[in-house]
Write a protein that holds these residues in place. Structure first.
Motif, mmCIF file in Angstrom:
data_model
loop_
_atom_site.group_PDB
_atom_site.id
_atom_site.type_symbol
_atom_site.label_atom_id
_atom_site.label_comp_id
_atom_site.label_asym_id
_atom_site.label_seq_id
_atom_site.Cartn_x
_atom_site.Cartn_y
_atom_site.Cartn_z
ATOM 1 N N LYS A 30 -17.471 -15.786 5.734
ATOM 2 C CA LYS A 30 -17.263 -14.432 6.264
ATOM 3 C C LYS A 30 -16.686 -13.514 5.185
ATOM 4 C CE LYS A 30 -14.892 -14.916 10.094
ATOM 5 N NZ LYS A 30 -14.331 -15.140 11.436
ATOM 6 N N GLU A 31 -15.757 -14.013 4.394
ATOM 7 C CA GLU A 31 -15.167 -13.212 3.317
ATOM 8 C C GLU A 31 -16.219 -12.871 2.263
ATOM 9 O OE1 GLU A 31 -12.222 -11.204 1.056
ATOM 10 O OE2 GLU A 31 -12.354 -11.761 3.159
ATOM 11 N N TYR A 32 -17.024 -13.842 1.897
ATOM 12 C CA TYR A 32 -18.094 -13.622 0.924
ATOM 13 C C TYR A 32 -19.051 -12.527 1.422
ATOM 14 C CZ TYR A 32 -22.676 -14.303 -1.145
ATOM 15 O OH TYR A 32 -23.891 -14.083 -1.721
ATOM 16 N N ARG A 33 -19.483 -12.625 2.663
ATOM 17 C CA ARG A 33 -20.420 -11.643 3.217
ATOM 18 C C ARG A 33 -19.786 -10.252 3.313
ATOM 19 N NH1 ARG A 33 -23.642 -15.069 7.848
ATOM 20 N NH2 ARG A 33 -25.071 -16.072 6.387
ATOM 21 N N LYS A 34 -18.501 -10.212 3.647
ATOM 22 C CA LYS A 34 -17.797 -8.933 3.735
ATOM 23 C C LYS A 34 -17.774 -8.247 2.369
ATOM 24 C CE LYS A 34 -13.376 -8.340 3.456
ATOM 25 N NZ LYS A 34 -11.954 -8.442 3.541
ATOM 26 N N LEU A 35 -17.430 -9.007 1.333
ATOM 27 C CA LEU A 35 -17.368 -8.442 -0.014
ATOM 28 C C LEU A 35 -18.753 -8.046 -0.513
ATOM 29 C CD1 LEU A 35 -14.696 -10.847 -1.483
ATOM 30 C CD2 LEU A 35 -14.441 -8.378 -1.172
ATOM 31 N N GLU A 36 -19.740 -8.839 -0.188
ATOM 32 C CA GLU A 36 -21.116 -8.525 -0.574
ATOM 33 C C GLU A 36 -21.543 -7.188 0.052
ATOM 34 O OE1 GLU A 36 -25.208 -11.029 -0.820
ATOM 35 O OE2 GLU A 36 -24.201 -11.061 1.125
ATOM 36 N N ARG A 37 -21.215 -7.002 1.309
ATOM 37 C CA ARG A 37 -21.539 -5.769 2.026
ATOM 38 C C ARG A 37 -20.771 -4.582 1.415
ATOM 39 N NH1 ARG A 37 -20.904 -7.855 6.477
ATOM 40 N NH2 ARG A 37 -18.718 -7.366 6.822
ATOM 41 N N GLN A 38 -19.491 -4.786 1.106
ATOM 42 C CA GLN A 38 -18.684 -3.705 0.524
ATOM 43 C C GLN A 38 -19.240 -3.258 -0.820
ATOM 44 O OE1 GLN A 38 -14.738 -5.415 0.511
ATOM 45 N NE2 GLN A 38 -14.208 -4.478 2.480
ATOM 46 N N ILE A 39 -19.673 -4.211 -1.628
ATOM 47 C CA ILE A 39 -20.255 -3.859 -2.932
ATOM 48 C C ILE A 39 -21.539 -3.058 -2.723
ATOM 49 C CG2 ILE A 39 -21.463 -4.823 -4.937
ATOM 50 C CD1 ILE A 39 -19.248 -6.934 -5.082
ATOM 51 N N GLY A 40 -22.369 -3.505 -1.780
ATOM 52 C CA GLY A 40 -23.616 -2.807 -1.510
ATOM 53 C C GLY A 40 -23.413 -1.393 -0.995
ATOM 54 N N GLU A 41 -22.288 -1.154 -0.339
ATOM 55 C CA GLU A 41 -22.003 0.167 0.234
ATOM 56 C C GLU A 41 -21.129 1.040 -0.672
ATOM 57 O OE1 GLU A 41 -20.169 -0.923 3.916
ATOM 58 O OE2 GLU A 41 -22.070 -1.480 4.859
ATOM 59 N N HIS A 42 -20.675 0.494 -1.786
ATOM 60 C CA HIS A 42 -19.764 1.226 -2.680
ATOM 61 C C HIS A 42 -20.581 2.133 -3.613
ATOM 62 C CE1 HIS A 42 -16.708 1.979 -5.730
ATOM 63 N NE2 HIS A 42 -15.816 1.529 -4.868
ATOM 64 N N ASP A 43 -20.465 3.447 -3.402
ATOM 65 C CA ASP A 43 -21.255 4.403 -4.181
ATOM 66 C C ASP A 43 -20.989 4.300 -5.682
ATOM 67 O OD1 ASP A 43 -22.501 5.400 -1.915
ATOM 68 O OD2 ASP A 43 -21.038 7.015 -1.644
ATOM 69 N N GLN A 82 -21.529 -2.062 -17.979
ATOM 70 C CA GLN A 82 -21.490 -3.441 -17.468
ATOM 71 C C GLN A 82 -20.053 -3.946 -17.412
ATOM 72 O OE1 GLN A 82 -24.325 -5.383 -16.427
ATOM 73 N NE2 GLN A 82 -22.636 -6.519 -15.521
ATOM 74 N N GLN A 83 -19.275 -3.608 -18.428
ATOM 75 C CA GLN A 83 -17.876 -4.026 -18.446
ATOM 76 C C GLN A 83 -17.091 -3.354 -17.321
ATOM 77 O OE1 GLN A 83 -15.840 -3.333 -22.160
ATOM 78 N NE2 GLN A 83 -14.313 -4.890 -21.696
ATOM 79 N N GLN A 84 -17.374 -2.072 -17.065
ATOM 80 C CA GLN A 84 -16.721 -1.375 -15.956
ATOM 81 C C GLN A 84 -17.069 -2.058 -14.628
ATOM 82 O OE1 GLN A 84 -17.742 2.780 -15.945
ATOM 83 N NE2 GLN A 84 -17.093 3.068 -18.067
ATOM 84 N N PHE A 85 -18.337 -2.416 -14.480
ATOM 85 C CA PHE A 85 -18.783 -3.093 -13.260
ATOM 86 C C PHE A 85 -18.093 -4.447 -13.119
ATOM 87 C CE2 PHE A 85 -21.636 -5.898 -10.916
ATOM 88 C CZ PHE A 85 -21.912 -5.132 -9.786
ATOM 89 N N ASP A 86 -18.134 -5.245 -14.192
ATOM 90 C CA ASP A 86 -17.569 -6.602 -14.167
ATOM 91 C C ASP A 86 -16.067 -6.607 -13.900
ATOM 92 O OD1 ASP A 86 -20.073 -7.654 -14.695
ATOM 93 O OD2 ASP A 86 -19.692 -7.944 -16.842
ATOM 94 N N ASN A 87 -15.378 -5.560 -14.322
ATOM 95 C CA ASN A 87 -13.923 -5.514 -14.172
ATOM 96 C C ASN A 87 -13.459 -4.800 -12.902
ATOM 97 O OD1 ASN A 87 -13.386 -6.948 -16.546
ATOM 98 N ND2 ASN A 87 -13.602 -5.106 -17.773
ATOM 99 N N HIS A 88 -14.393 -4.365 -12.092
ATOM 100 C CA HIS A 88 -14.025 -3.696 -10.836
ATOM 101 C C HIS A 88 -13.416 -4.743 -9.890
ATOM 102 C CE1 HIS A 88 -14.337 -1.557 -7.042
ATOM 103 N NE2 HIS A 88 -14.463 -0.444 -7.758
ATOM 104 N N PRO A 89 -12.311 -4.422 -9.228
ATOM 105 C CA PRO A 89 -11.645 -5.399 -8.346
ATOM 106 C C PRO A 89 -12.553 -5.988 -7.256
ATOM 107 C CG PRO A 89 -10.243 -3.487 -8.667
ATOM 108 C CD PRO A 89 -11.551 -3.166 -9.322
ATOM 109 N N LEU A 90 -13.450 -5.179 -6.700
ATOM 110 C CA LEU A 90 -14.368 -5.705 -5.676
ATOM 111 C C LEU A 90 -15.317 -6.744 -6.261
ATOM 112 C CD1 LEU A 90 -15.701 -2.855 -3.330
ATOM 113 C CD2 LEU A 90 -14.616 -4.998 -2.671
#
Length: 132
Positions: A30-43, A82-90
């Motif tokens: 459930k946590e994995y799916r929640k984070l996956e969804r949050q990343i997909g919705e993060h503008d 890519q580094q900005q993406f990789d280092n994002h907390p989400l």
């Protein structure tokens, strides 16, 4: 890879689907799916992904037209994004949850495999004993 269709006894199908349902409701999944969804919705993250893809296309174009300086600049920008993406907390949390989810699925798979192998070995030994 060809997707094979297997037919099982109805009782095995029921057990299989119950296992899938239990896994879907496991906190780790459930946590994995929640984070996956949050990343997909993060503008902001989606913009970074789009920027990375655009820079990568530019790199290919500059390489094709033999423009090494433009290529290097596009690569630098792509690497920076890519580094900005990789280092994002989400993204960091997502990758950690992905490892945990994979570990859980690996554990379940290994347990299932062991149980099936043990059961088959037991039946084989009983059959051999009966033939003596």
């Amino acid at each position: 890879m060809v997707d094979k269709k297997y037919e099982y006894e109805p009782v095995l199908d029921q057990v299989f689907y119950r296992l899938l349902e239990k896994l879907a409701h496991h906190d780790t999944i459930k946590e994995y799916r929640k984070l996956e969804r949050q990343i997909g919705e993060h503008d902001g993250l989606q913009r970074l992904v789009d920027d990375i893809k655009a820079q990568q296309k530019e790199m290919v174009r500059f390489d094709h037209y033999d423009k090494p300086n433009a290529y290097k600049e596009a690569k630098r920008l792509a690497d920076e994004k890519q580094q900005q993406f990789d280092n994002h907390p989400l993204v960091i949390a997502y990758r950690e949850s992905l490892v945990e989810a994979n570990d859980l699925l690996q554990h379940v798979t290994n347990r299932l495999q062991k149980k099936v192998n043990d059961s088959l070995e037991k039946k084989l030994n009983q059959k051999e004993e009966g033939e003596k």
